[in-house]
Every structure is written in C-alpha cells, then in structure tokens.
Design a protein around this motif. Structure first.
Motif, mmCIF file in Angstrom:
data_model
loop_
_atom_site.group_PDB
_atom_site.id
_atom_site.type_symbol
_atom_site.label_atom_id
_atom_site.label_comp_id
_atom_site.label_asym_id
_atom_site.label_seq_id
_atom_site.Cartn_x
_atom_site.Cartn_y
_atom_site.Cartn_z
ATOM 1 N N PHE A 115 -8.921 -8.163 -4.808
ATOM 2 C CA PHE A 115 -7.429 -7.902 -4.475
ATOM 3 C C PHE A 115 -7.408 -6.890 -3.200
ATOM 4 O O PHE A 115 -8.426 -6.063 -2.628
ATOM 5 C CB PHE A 115 -6.557 -7.040 -5.179
ATOM 6 C CG PHE A 115 -6.068 -8.241 -6.614
ATOM 7 C CD1 PHE A 115 -5.254 -8.858 -6.585
ATOM 8 C CD2 PHE A 115 -7.289 -8.461 -7.773
ATOM 9 C CE1 PHE A 115 -5.115 -9.536 -7.477
ATOM 10 C CE2 PHE A 115 -6.637 -9.091 -8.328
ATOM 11 C CZ PHE A 115 -5.676 -9.470 -8.891
ATOM 12 N N GLU A 116 -6.641 -6.610 -2.111
ATOM 13 C CA GLU A 116 -6.956 -6.525 -0.497
ATOM 14 C C GLU A 116 -5.587 -6.521 0.145
ATOM 15 O O GLU A 116 -4.780 -7.274 -0.199
ATOM 16 C CB GLU A 116 -7.666 -6.929 0.556
ATOM 17 C CG GLU A 116 -7.603 -7.862 1.191
ATOM 18 C CD GLU A 116 -8.800 -8.429 1.867
ATOM 19 O OE1 GLU A 116 -10.014 -8.069 1.232
ATOM 20 O OE2 GLU A 116 -8.652 -9.498 2.040
ATOM 21 N N ALA A 117 -5.323 -5.663 0.904
ATOM 22 C CA ALA A 117 -4.332 -5.521 1.768
ATOM 23 C C ALA A 117 -3.888 -6.296 2.328
ATOM 24 O O ALA A 117 -5.228 -7.161 3.425
ATOM 25 C CB ALA A 117 -3.679 -4.376 2.271
ATOM 26 N N SER A 170 9.370 -6.879 6.152
ATOM 27 C CA SER A 170 9.169 -7.472 7.806
ATOM 28 C C SER A 170 8.004 -7.961 8.196
ATOM 29 O O SER A 170 7.058 -7.206 7.371
ATOM 30 C CB SER A 170 9.695 -6.351 8.242
ATOM 31 O OG SER A 170 11.179 -5.800 7.655
ATOM 32 N N VAL A 171 8.046 -8.885 9.366
ATOM 33 C CA VAL A 171 6.560 -9.261 9.935
ATOM 34 C C VAL A 171 6.161 -8.151 10.431
ATOM 35 O O VAL A 171 6.646 -6.695 10.638
ATOM 36 C CB VAL A 171 7.243 -10.128 11.176
ATOM 37 C CG1 VAL A 171 5.930 -10.691 11.506
ATOM 38 C CG2 VAL A 171 7.996 -11.031 10.775
ATOM 39 N N GLY A 172 4.584 -8.283 9.701
ATOM 40 C CA GLY A 172 3.594 -6.842 9.882
ATOM 41 C C GLY A 172 3.530 -5.718 9.404
ATOM 42 O O GLY A 172 2.772 -5.716 9.622
ATOM 43 N N ASP A 173 4.342 -5.993 8.096
ATOM 44 C CA ASP A 173 3.715 -5.194 7.038
ATOM 45 C C ASP A 173 3.151 -5.516 6.241
ATOM 46 O O ASP A 173 2.213 -6.457 6.590
ATOM 47 C CB ASP A 173 5.167 -4.974 6.010
ATOM 48 C CG ASP A 173 6.435 -4.605 6.811
ATOM 49 O OD1 ASP A 173 6.237 -3.518 7.162
ATOM 50 O OD2 ASP A 173 7.505 -4.854 5.873
ATOM 51 N N PRO A 186 0.766 -1.084 -0.139
ATOM 52 C CA PRO A 186 0.119 -0.287 0.022
ATOM 53 C C PRO A 186 0.857 1.305 0.103
ATOM 54 O O PRO A 186 0.329 2.353 -0.633
ATOM 55 C CB PRO A 186 -1.168 -0.431 1.445
ATOM 56 C CG PRO A 186 -1.057 -1.354 1.057
ATOM 57 C CD PRO A 186 0.097 -2.087 0.854
ATOM 58 N N ILE A 187 2.026 1.290 0.347
ATOM 59 C CA ILE A 187 2.437 2.322 -0.049
ATOM 60 C C ILE A 187 3.792 2.312 -0.741
ATOM 61 O O ILE A 187 4.856 3.155 -0.596
ATOM 62 C CB ILE A 187 3.746 3.200 1.986
ATOM 63 C CG1 ILE A 187 4.670 1.071 1.932
ATOM 64 C CG2 ILE A 187 2.955 3.266 2.870
ATOM 65 C CD1 ILE A 187 5.722 1.058 3.111
#
Length: 211
Positions: A107-109, A92-95, A82-83
C-alpha cells in the motif's frame, strides 16, 4: 487481529496467526479459521516478502473499463489519504490518495490523475456491508480486490477482503440496486487503484477511452 503500523509487528502477528493463532481464535469454525489463515498468508506475501505469489496466482492487474460503464461510488464514500480521510466528492486532480502498488506488493500513496464525475442521469447503487457497521455504496461493474482476485458487486456474498487497516475484513452485499443516485464518482490514479471506505478496500482506478 488489528492492523498495526509497524511492519515488523505486522509480519510477526501474521506469521503467528497462520501458524496456530487462527486455530486458537476459531477452534469450532472451520470457515472463519480458513479465512483467517488466508488473510495472514496474504499479509505475509504483500508486506513481508518482495513479491505477491500464490500456488494459484490471481490476476492482479487492475481491471479496465470504457468510461461509459460508470463504475463509480456514491459521493460521500470515504477515500483514505495521507492527510486523513476525505469524501470522494472532495478529492481533486493532483491529490494524493492511498492505493495498492501491485508491482511492489504494498500500500502506498498515489496521485489522482482524473476525477470522473457522472451527473447526467440516475445510477443504481449496491450497498456493501464492510465489517460490522460500515456501508459502501457502489455501482454495478466496479471490482474490488479480495487479496486473490477482483470481483464485482453482484458477486459479493460473504467475501474476505484485505484492507489497509485490518488483516481481514468481511464484506457482503446487503442491498442490490437499493437506490438511484444523481451523481456518482470514480478516480483514476497513477497506480491504477485507490482505497475506499474507512477500512480501505482496494478499488480499481483504471479506465480506457471509449472507442
């Protein structure tokens, strides 16, 4: 036909493509015309209806593999987020990355649950040509979703893939076991999928623990 951000325009263009547009674009090429119509049909099902259906429904659940199978990508593989795009080595984990939600057919984040980095050997990479210029490097055994089914690198001939940025993108293998990489990386995500490459092909992001 370019991928447009507005769902209404996307649905309109996909409908027009399936109902005459593809025939106009490819009047003398039956294979490309059929591929165009299949892509338009899928876009309508994925974005313009509530569910992904087909006269011959594919298996859309992301494949799972033991971690020891190393279904991974080269470290410089682009992952849409998204960025903005990131190299898979920078995730990274959590991204949040983009994936495909098969339950909602969109499609989605999706959040990264785990980054699997393998650096204890050398791993053969296959080269996939995406569109006219992009190359994605992937190990054996990592399926990508064509819009109807999951297929493995050695099965990539002249396949048509649904991608995030275009209604259709032709992908083919241009090199099998072209080089060995000391590091390869896979992502595990909440949706079980993530997108790879600038075109945003759908890759499996699910594994199981080794027994």
């Amino acid at each position: 036909m370019k991928w447009l951000p507005c769902a209404a325009i996307l649905c309109r263009d996909a409908y027009n493509a399936e109902h005459g547009g593809c025939a106009s674009d490819y009047p003398d090429d039956a294979e490309k015309r059929e591929g165009c119509e299949r892509a338009a049909w899928y876009i309508q099902q994925a974005f313009c209806t509530q569910s992904l259906t087909s006269p011959s429904p594919p298996s859309t659940d992301p494949p799972v593999f033991p971690k020891s199978h190393f279904p991974c990508f080269a470290p410089d593989t682009i992952v849409p987020t998204p960025i903005g795009p990131k190299k898979i080595a920078e995730v990274s984990v959590g991204d949040m990355v983009y994936g495909f939600n098969f339950n909602l057919s969109r499609f989605e984040a999706t959040r990264v649950k785990q980054v699997l980095l393998h650096d204890d050997g050398e791993y053969w990479l296959n080269q996939l040509e995406v569109g006219t210029s992009e190359v994605v490097e992937v190990t054996d055994g990592h399926p990508l979703f064509t819009g109807r089914e999951w297929i493995l690198p050695h099965e990539f001939r002249a396949q048509e893939f649904v991608s995030r940025n275009q209604n259709e993108v032709f992908t083919r293998i241009v090199g099998q076991h072209t080089r060995k990489a000391p590091v390869v990386i896979n992502l595990l995500t909440e949706s079980g999928t993530y997108l790879v490459g600038e075109h945003g092909l759908i890759a499996s992001g699910t594994v199981t623990e080794d027994e």
